[in-house]
Each structure stands twice: as structure tokens, then as C-alpha cells.
Scaffold this active site. Structure first.
Site, PDB file in Angstrom:
ATOM      1  N   GLY A  12      33.782 -32.370   5.729  1.00 12.40           N
ATOM      2  CA  GLY A  12      32.940 -32.957   4.682  1.00 12.40           C
ATOM      3  C   GLY A  12      32.462 -34.373   4.922  1.00 12.40           C
ATOM      4  N   SER A  13      32.473 -34.846   6.185  1.00 10.69           N
ATOM      5  CA  SER A  13      31.982 -36.218   6.388  1.00 10.69           C
ATOM      6  C   SER A  13      30.486 -36.316   6.064  1.00 10.69           C
ATOM      7  CB  SER A  13      32.269 -36.711   7.814  1.00 10.69           C
ATOM      8  OG  SER A  13      31.529 -35.996   8.758  1.00 10.69           O
ATOM      9  N   ASN A  14      29.728 -35.287   6.396  1.00 12.88           N
ATOM     10  CA  ASN A  14      28.293 -35.321   6.056  1.00 12.88           C
ATOM     11  C   ASN A  14      28.077 -35.235   4.555  1.00 12.88           C
ATOM     12  OD1 ASN A  14      26.387 -35.327   8.506  1.00 12.88           O
ATOM     13  ND2 ASN A  14      28.046 -33.951   9.110  1.00 12.88           N
ATOM     14  N   ILE A  90      22.911 -18.109   5.080  1.00 17.87           N
ATOM     15  CA  ILE A  90      22.343 -18.194   3.725  1.00 17.87           C
ATOM     16  C   ILE A  90      21.646 -16.863   3.402  1.00 17.87           C
ATOM     17  CG2 ILE A  90      20.629 -19.403   2.303  1.00 17.87           C
ATOM     18  CD1 ILE A  90      23.053 -21.087   2.913  1.00 17.87           C
ATOM     19  N   ASN A 104      19.301 -28.148   6.662  1.00 23.36           N
ATOM     20  CA  ASN A 104      20.543 -28.028   7.429  1.00 23.36           C
ATOM     21  C   ASN A 104      20.615 -29.132   8.479  1.00 23.36           C
ATOM     22  OD1 ASN A 104      22.954 -26.717   8.443  1.00 23.36           O
ATOM     23  ND2 ASN A 104      21.731 -25.950  10.164  1.00 23.36           N
ATOM     24  N   HIS A 106      22.268 -29.627  12.287  1.00 23.04           N
ATOM     25  CA  HIS A 106      22.905 -28.927  13.407  1.00 23.04           C
ATOM     26  C   HIS A 106      23.299 -29.972  14.453  1.00 23.04           C
ATOM     27  CE1 HIS A 106      23.910 -25.494  15.858  1.00 23.04           C
ATOM     28  NE2 HIS A 106      23.375 -26.147  16.875  1.00 23.04           N
ATOM     29  N   ASP A 147      19.430 -21.374  12.346  1.00 24.75           N
ATOM     30  CA  ASP A 147      18.959 -22.537  13.122  1.00 24.75           C
ATOM     31  C   ASP A 147      17.511 -22.408  13.564  1.00 24.75           C
ATOM     32  OD1 ASP A 147      21.529 -23.592  12.912  1.00 24.75           O
ATOM     33  OD2 ASP A 147      22.190 -22.556  14.716  1.00 24.75           O
ATOM     34  N   GLU A 176      24.813 -38.495  12.879  1.00 25.15           N
ATOM     35  CA  GLU A 176      24.617 -37.803  11.600  1.00 25.15           C
ATOM     36  C   GLU A 176      24.639 -38.808  10.454  1.00 25.15           C
ATOM     37  OE1 GLU A 176      26.207 -33.352  12.725  1.00 25.15           O
ATOM     38  OE2 GLU A 176      27.683 -34.722  11.898  1.00 25.15           O
TER      39      GLU A 176
END
Ligand code: GAR
Length: 191
Positions: A12-14, A90, A104, A106, A147, A176
Site C-alpha cells: 500500500g505505499s502507492n 478488473i 493503473n 505498472h 496492462d 512511483e
């Protein structure tokens, strides 16, 4: 003000970066975190930041149509879905309900190193195995294929000769943090 729902599966860092970025004000706010794993660390991060989270079982998240998920998103007046380390495909019904409104991140330079099974450390291992000297991130819209959607932004970093999947992951996480929330904000504010 647009409402964001974050989908996440792990650390969950993003998710945290996005929540913190939009909690300072701006064009959007994070209303909800949706997760498929009851023990994912992202749930603790969301709680610490005061964002409600819901854990749904895999079969609900990938079903067609995902009735519970669609009503949860509607209840929270969701405008955009942000995939932040989310590992399930999804469902088409969600892509249809949110056209051009699912984003998203990636951890590689698509179109290489994408597709089913390509997530987290698997991506970095594949980049190292291929002998790449440059890697990076791709922030893109989500369509019905893994993707595959329109790219919003790519950023690069070097791959060093003594890199491990962990050391490369850490360089990618720095990228990121630098780019994801800003690209989301720019995209939303242009719509
Ligand atoms: C991130 O590096 C993200 O780009 C990647 O998983 C990591 C999640 O880290 N996503 C994928 O591989 C999707 N195919 P986080 O849970 O700390 O945000």
C-alpha cells in the site's frame, strides 16, 4: 471535487502516497480503499490516514457483473478508480461503467514486462533476467485487457549491474512516489 476509490492488494505505499497527496486539497479526495486480502498492510495504512476500507472476497471482485462492488462504488459516488498495486483483473462490467476513469500503475516500461502474472517482484525479476539496463513505470488507463490501455505517463530509471529484485523495486517505488499522484491529478483536472 472528484471522488476516488483505490483498489490495492498488498503493502500500500502507492495507496498511501495518493491518499496523502489528495488530503492536502486539490481536485479529488480518496473516499474508499477496496482490498482483496484481509491481512494486507494497505488496510492499516488506510485506517491510520482515516480512509474507510472494505475487504471483498476474490470471487466477488472478479465476478461478472460484480454486483456488490458496483453498488459499493456507487454508494461512495466514485468518479475514478485508482489501481495501486492491485493484482486481480478488473471485470468488464467495471471497465464499462468507468470508461477512461480507471488508472493503473505498472512497475515497468510497458508494453514489455506486462500481462497476466506480471506484478511486483515478478516484473523486476523478468527485467533483470532480460538484461535490461533501463526500467521504469507506466501509468495508464485500464481497458478490458491486462496492462493494455492508453499510457498517461512513463518515467525511467537505470537498472544497475548488481541490482536484485528488491533494490530495483526500491528505485521503482521512488519513481512511483514522484509521479503517480501528480499524473492522476493532472489527468482528472483535464477531464
Ligand atoms: C507497485 O510497484 C506497483 O507498481 C505494482 O505493485 C507494487 C505495489 O506496491 N503493481 C503491479 O505490479 C501491477 N501489475 P505498493 O503495494 O507498496 O503500492
Amino acid at each position: 471535487m472528484k471522488n476516488l476509490a483505490i483498489f490495492a492488494s498488498g503493502n500500500g505505499s502507492n495507496a498511501q502516497n495518493i491518499i496523502e497527496h489528495f488530503s492536502k486539497g486539490g481536485t479529488a479526495r480518496v473516499k474508499l480503499v477496496i482490498c482483496n486480502k484481509p491481512d494486507a498492510y494497505v488496510l492499516q495504512r488506510a485506517a491510520a490516514l482515516g480512509v474507510p476500507s472494505v475487504v471483498l472476497p476474490r470471487q466477488e471482485l472478479v465476478s461478472e457483473p460484480p454486483v456488490e462492488l458496483l453498488s459499493l462504488l456507487a454508494e461512495h459516488s466514485t468518479d475514478y478508480i485508482i489501481l495501486a498495486g492491485y493484482l486481480l483483473k478488473i471485470p468488464a462490467a467495471i471497465v464499462e461503467a468507468y470508461p477512461g476513469r480507471i488508472i493503473n500503475i505498472h512497475p515497468a516500461l510497458l508494453p514489455k514486462f506486462g500481462g497476466k502474472g506480471m506484478y511486483g517482484k515478478h516484473v523486476h525479476q523478468a527485467v533483470l533476467d532480460a538484461g535490461e539496463t533501463v526500467s521504469g513505470i507506466t501509468i495508464h488507463l485500464v481497458d478490458a485487457h491486462y496492462d493494455n490501455g492508453t499510457y498517461l505517463h512513463q518515467a525511467t530509471c537505470p537498472v544497475l549491474p548488481d541490482d536484485t529484485p528488491d533494490s530495483l523495486a526500491s528505485r521503482i517505488h521512488t519513481l512511483e512516489k514522484e509521479h503517480f499522484a501528480e499524473v492522476v491529478e493532472r489527468y482528472i483536472s483535464q477531464k
